[in-house]
Structures are given as C-alpha cells and as structure tokens.
Scaffold this active site. Structure first.
Site, PDB file in Angstrom:
ATOM      1  N   THR A  59      44.859  34.968  43.498  1.00  0.00           N
ATOM      2  CA  THR A  59      43.819  34.425  44.367  1.00  0.00           C
ATOM      3  C   THR A  59      44.019  32.932  44.523  1.00  0.00           C
ATOM      4  O   THR A  59      44.324  32.239  43.552  1.00  0.00           O
ATOM      5  CB  THR A  59      42.399  34.713  43.828  1.00  0.00           C
ATOM      6  OG1 THR A  59      41.459  34.040  44.665  1.00  0.00           O
ATOM      7  CG2 THR A  59      42.207  34.241  42.392  1.00  0.00           C
TER       8      THR A  59
ATOM      9  N   GLU B  78      38.741  38.836  41.976  1.00  0.00           N
ATOM     10  CA  GLU B  78      38.475  39.018  40.544  1.00  0.00           C
ATOM     11  C   GLU B  78      37.515  40.170  40.257  1.00  0.00           C
ATOM     12  O   GLU B  78      37.317  40.547  39.105  1.00  0.00           O
ATOM     13  CB  GLU B  78      37.869  37.735  39.955  1.00  0.00           C
ATOM     14  CG  GLU B  78      38.823  36.560  39.895  1.00  0.00           C
ATOM     15  CD  GLU B  78      38.759  35.672  41.137  1.00  0.00           C
ATOM     16  OE1 GLU B  78      38.437  36.195  42.219  1.00  0.00           O
ATOM     17  OE2 GLU B  78      39.025  34.466  41.022  1.00  0.00           O
TER      18      GLU B  78
ATOM     19  N   LYS C  16      37.189  29.209  53.629  1.00  0.00           N
ATOM     20  CA  LYS C  16      37.680  30.534  53.946  1.00  0.00           C
ATOM     21  C   LYS C  16      37.688  30.718  55.457  1.00  0.00           C
ATOM     22  O   LYS C  16      36.652  30.794  56.089  1.00  0.00           O
ATOM     23  CB  LYS C  16      36.806  31.591  53.288  1.00  0.00           C
ATOM     24  CG  LYS C  16      37.595  32.834  53.082  1.00  0.00           C
ATOM     25  CD  LYS C  16      37.014  33.721  52.035  1.00  0.00           C
ATOM     26  CE  LYS C  16      38.016  34.795  51.708  1.00  0.00           C
ATOM     27  NZ  LYS C  16      37.381  35.969  51.153  1.00  0.00           N
TER      28      LYS C  16
ATOM     29  N   TRP D 123      42.256  31.671  52.482  1.00  0.00           N
ATOM     30  CA  TRP D 123      41.781  30.447  51.857  1.00  0.00           C
ATOM     31  C   TRP D 123      42.569  29.233  52.339  1.00  0.00           C
ATOM     32  O   TRP D 123      43.788  29.282  52.488  1.00  0.00           O
ATOM     33  CB  TRP D 123      41.932  30.534  50.337  1.00  0.00           C
ATOM     34  CG  TRP D 123      41.002  31.511  49.697  1.00  0.00           C
ATOM     35  CD1 TRP D 123      41.342  32.698  49.114  1.00  0.00           C
ATOM     36  CD2 TRP D 123      39.594  31.397  49.553  1.00  0.00           C
ATOM     37  NE1 TRP D 123      40.233  33.325  48.632  1.00  0.00           N
ATOM     38  CE2 TRP D 123      39.141  32.557  48.881  1.00  0.00           C
ATOM     39  CE3 TRP D 123      38.654  30.434  49.931  1.00  0.00           C
ATOM     40  CZ2 TRP D 123      37.799  32.772  48.572  1.00  0.00           C
ATOM     41  CZ3 TRP D 123      37.316  30.658  49.622  1.00  0.00           C
ATOM     42  CH2 TRP D 123      36.906  31.810  48.960  1.00  0.00           C
TER      43      TRP D 123
END
Ligand code: AMP
Length: 548
Positions: free
Chosen positions: A185, A331, A445, A450
């Site tokens: 991520t 996550e 975002k 991202w």
C-alpha cells in the site's frame, strides 16, 4: 475440554476444489490482450491452475517464495491467484500504474524471484531491468503468437509453459496462518508497505463477504469486478465468486473504458459489479451520451473513496440499480463496512435511503470498529462525535512485511490495545453506519490511486523562489480528489501558477501534477511545527479547481 470437531485448515485451494466439483460449468469470461472474449469454465480453470502449480515447481519456486504479478483482471491472473497460494507460495500482486521507482522498490523489497507480467507491462519491466537484480525469470501472460520482443535474459511464455505440464497435482495442506498473498500500500507516508494476507484471513474474509447483507454473492449472479486484481485482491471477488459459483466476467486492460464495460455487461448479462467512483462516473457518462443502459445490472459496489451522491442517484434513476458503498483498506483485506438497510428502514423515503447510501456502510461481522478522541478515549456512536477510526478483526493486518510488528512501535499500525489505526477520521451513527469525515494521513486519493503530497511538496520547494509548500487533496468531480498546491513565496518574489506548473512538469508523474496552485503569505503550523493540513483543508473546503 477440547472439541471433537475436525480441524481442517482453511486453505485457498479448498475454494478451487469446491468450485471444480460443484460448479464445473460456470463460466469465467475475460478480455485479454490476445483475445477480446476468452471463455473457460471452472473445470478448465481448475485443471489449468494445477498445471500452473507444476510450472511453478519446474521454475524452482519454493514454499514461501514471493511470486510477483503485474497484470490486469483476467483468467490467467486468476490462475496465478489460486496456483501460487495453493502451492504454498505467496501471490504478490503489484500495481503496474505506480511510478516505475515504486514498482522496482516493491519487487526488490518483497524479493520476488519470478514475475508474471501482462504483455502490456513488458516495456516497464524492460525499463527497470537494471534495477531488479533478484528477478530471475519473467513469464509473459500470453501465448506464443503474441510474445513480445525482449532484451531480457530469461523471458518465458505462459501458455507454452502450461502446455508442457501435466494437470496432475495434489494441493498440499499446511498451516492456515501461512502467508498466501501480498499487496503493498502506498496509502501511508514514506515507502510503500507490504500487507501480507494468510489463507485463514482470506477464507474468513470471503465467507463474511458473501453474506446476504454484504455482497450476497450467489450462483445466480454474474459479477464483473472492475476493481483491479492488484488492488486488494479485487476486494475478494476472485475468492467469493468461486466459493459460491458466481459467473465471473473480467475486463482485462479495458477496465476504464465505458464502451467495453457496457458491451461486456450487456452481452454477458452482468448483475453485480464493483469499483472506485471514478470508474462509475465514466461509465455513467458513456451510458448517457450513447443513450444505452445495462438491463441486467442490479447492484454496483463502490469503495476506495467516498461515493458522490450523484453516482447513487444516476444509477437509481436512470438504470434502476442500487449503489452499495463500502469502506475498507489494503490492510483490512479490504472489507470493513458495507451499506445495507436495517429492519425498520423499509418505509424510508428515497431521499432518506440515499442519505444512508452516502455513508460508508455498517460493520461486517468479523470487523470491530471504534472511534477515539485525541486522548484515545472512545467516542459515542451518535452520528455527531468524530474521531480517529480504529478497527480489529480476523482479516486486519497486524504489521507490515519486513517492519516491526511490535504494537505501539513506529512502523506498526496497531496500538497497545490491539487496534489497527486506520488514519481515517469518522463518526458512527446510532444505527452503526460509518461516516468517514477526514483523513489524518496526508496522501491524496485520485481515481483510486494514491498520490504522495510530500513528493509534490518536495518538488515545489526545489524552486529557488518558493519558501514553503503544502499539498492537500480537494474534491474533484471526476477523480474524487486531486492535488492542490499551496505555496508561500520567498520574500519579494512572485510567480504565476503556470510558471509553478511548468517547473514541476518534468519532476512529477503526470498523475501527480497539481490541478491548482494557490499562493498565501503563511502556512498554518501545528504545535510540533508540522504544516497543519487539517486547517488548510478547512480553509480550502469549498475550493474548486480551475479546470474542473
Ligand atoms: P487502500 O488501502 O488503497 O484501499 O485505501 C484505503 C483508504 O481509502 C481508506 O483508509 C480511506 O481513506 C479510503 N476509503 C476507502 N473506502 C472509502 C469510502 N467508501 N469513502 C471514503 N474513503 C474511503
């Protein structure tokens, strides 16, 4: 006393075995670079996955090895999902759209020895060849006729490898807590961080995800996940679909193309689909301009960013289709909360229901959530109090790959009480509906991807006339969020916003170029001297980008 129940480990391969036995004829339809409409059923899929497991062994892959994939949503990527994890290796999905340096960082950090890449991604791998010292083999996800030219030493053809292998393979059984997949991520500051899923977490996530009030996955449905398989396992669709026998339609590299999506959905009679708001905006615009509709479509799952009300209303009014918003993170595998009505809401007006759909949904079984104030005191679920959102559960990360998972330590997202700190700020209504109000983290975002605010700030302050710079994400009708650069000039200096953009052009990826530049005399700072982005977000709350 111990129970007298079988303790069968929760294995990803069990989903595949179940699908082959119970839904052998269910179809998996894909768009690929070499075939605009490839079809195979789950029986063929299971056979090819076993062949692929043999390919992996023939390439020297060992239990626990990370196998990188840079690929779109299609049947070969699905085969990798099952064969890699099923054989005890770790399916490491990588987003080919990241900055090349980030792709290299992620491959090196995970120590991927074998990469399976889509033909369209080969130029990226060629460009990175000097920077991937540990990659031994690259397998191109295509057949012999479509193999691209390559200057790399060990480039192999997926279909040729598969053809050479037998489909005789027994899926091994091992500890269900073994790592099955990996996804980095970039939603945090600093380098991308690796989230490592297990067989157990993936199975429990798929089971809960298939519940009626979550996705209600069923053999009677046809699903088209537009959300990429490199983005949190396409939100679990590859597992849930085989678990219940849902026909899968996979759009390949054409995921952002309204016309292809419409054609696929209409001709394959897709009933449910999932993706980020930007995709739906483009699809709705295409449907409107071409005067088309998708009669079979019943339900659109939206997540990854806040869903604008207009998406919910347009799907409802123009296409008789329900939008279901959910919240989650890489996550959290990603399922956290999903919209569903509760008893007593049957008589709600359309507007009241739309109000609820604009929230992020309610907690799925398996995920606990709470909101806390600055003193870590729990806040009430009254729909008003808003604080840092924390979650915990069976499919929530307890640490990142290669970093300390000591609760409370700097790199560990989990606090001493075992809660994962999401970085989101939220309120929760008395009925349990989550409302994301802000983010404590500063990344932006945009269209589901991202963008690092720090990277833009660092590039901007390299200009000799710029004293300080801050970047915040602001609402954009197409991309949900785009970067706004706020600049403080050196004393006596001035620049136009065009000059700032010109300066940044060759220093930033196109996607990271700010859509707006504002000049102010002084930036707000927190007590610890950091730029106070919350204050900036308030000041620029109603900011509209010049081109939007
Ligand atoms: P990722 O790990 O890339 O999936 O991003 C997770 C983050 O996306 C969350 O922490 C939120 O900040 C944001 N996010 C996900 N879903 C939503 C949603 N429905 N509304 C608002 N923000 C969301």
């Amino acid at each position: 006393m111990q129970a007298l129940m079988m303790n069968t480990p929760l294995m990803i391969s069990s989903i595949l075995k179940h699908a082959e036995k119970n839904f052998p004829q269910v179809e998996m339809v894909s768009v690929t670079v070499d075939n605009p409409r490839h079809r195979q059923n789950f029986k063929t899929f299971a056979r090819r996955s076993r062949q692929l497991a043999n390919v992996l062994e023939s390439l020297g892959a060992k239990f626990g090895d990370r196998i990188g994939t840079l690929a779109w949503n299609d049947y070969r990527h699905m085969e990798l999902y099952y064969a890699v994890s099923g054989a005890g290796m770790i399916c490491h999905t990588i987003n080919p759209r990241l900055f090349p340096e980030q792709v290299a960082y992620i491959i090196n950090h995970a120590e991927d020895k074998i990469l399976f890449v889509d033909a369209l991604v080969m130029p990226l791998i060629e460009a990175l060849k000097e920077h991937l010292p540990k990659v031994e083999t690259v397998v191109v996800l295509t057949d012999k006729a479509h193999m691209p030219e390559s200057s790399l030493p060990n480039v192999l053809c997926y279909e040729e490898l598969l053809e050479a292998q037998s489909d005789d393979y027994d899926w091994p059984e091992f500890d269900e807590n073994t790592a099955s997949g990996m996804c980095y991520t970039s939603g945090t500051t600093g380098n991308p961080k690796g989230v490592v899923y297990s067989h157990r977490s993936t199975l429990l996530h798929a089971l809960s995800g298939a519940l009626p009030d979550v996705t209600g996955a069923s053999n009677l449905q046809t699903t088209l996940p537009v959300v990429p398989m490199f983005h949190v396992n396409a939100w679990g669709a590859p597992y849930a679909a085989l678990m219940v026998g849902t026909k899968l339609v996979l759009p390949g590299p054409k995921m952002a193309d309204g016309e292809t999506l419409t054609d696929l959905m209409v001709s394959e009679e897709v009933t449910v689909t999932s993706g980020v708001p930007t995709i739906w905006m483009a699809l709705l615009d295409y449907l409107e301009s071409s005067n088309k509709t998708i009669p079979s479509l019943e339900r659109v799952s939206v997540g990854g960013a806040a869903c604008p009300r207009s998406i919910i209303e347009r799907f409802r009014d123009q296409h008789n289709c329900t939008v279901v918003q959910g919240w989650g993170m890489t996550e959290t595998s990603p399922l956290g909360t999903v919209f569903a009505l509760k008893k007593g809401m049957e008589d709600y007006s359309t507007e009241q229901i739309t109000d609820l759909q604009c929230l992020q949904g309610r907690g799925v079984f398996g995920i606990e959530m709470c909101i806390v104030d600055e003193n870590n005191e729990e806040l009430p679920w009254d729909g008003v109090a808003s604080g840092a959102l924390k979650v915990r559960g069976n499919w929530v990360a307890k640490g990142y790959y290669g970093l300390s998972d000591e609760p409370g330590s700097e790199d560990c997202p989990v606090d001493e009480k075992g809660w994962f700190q999401t970085g989101d700020v939220a309120a929760i209504t008395p009925e349990g509906y989550l409302q994301i109000t802000d983010r404590t983290k500063d990344v932006i975002k945009s269209g589901g991807e991202w963008i690092s605010s720090i990277e833009i700030e660092n590039a901007a302050v390299n200009h000799p006339d710029i004293a300080e710079a801050a970047v915040i994400g602001r609402y954009h009708p197409k991309w949900t969020e785009r970067p706004l650069l706020i600049v403080v000039m050196q004393e006596g200096k001035s620049l136009s916003s065009e000059a700032v953009s010109d300066f940044l052009k060759d220093k930033l990826h196109k996607m990271a170029m700010p859509d707006g530049v504002e000049f102010i005399d002084e930036l707000p700072h927190t007590a610890t001297g950091k730029i106070n982005k919350l204050a900036l977000r308030e000041t620029y709350q109603d900011y509209k980008f010049p081109a939007a």
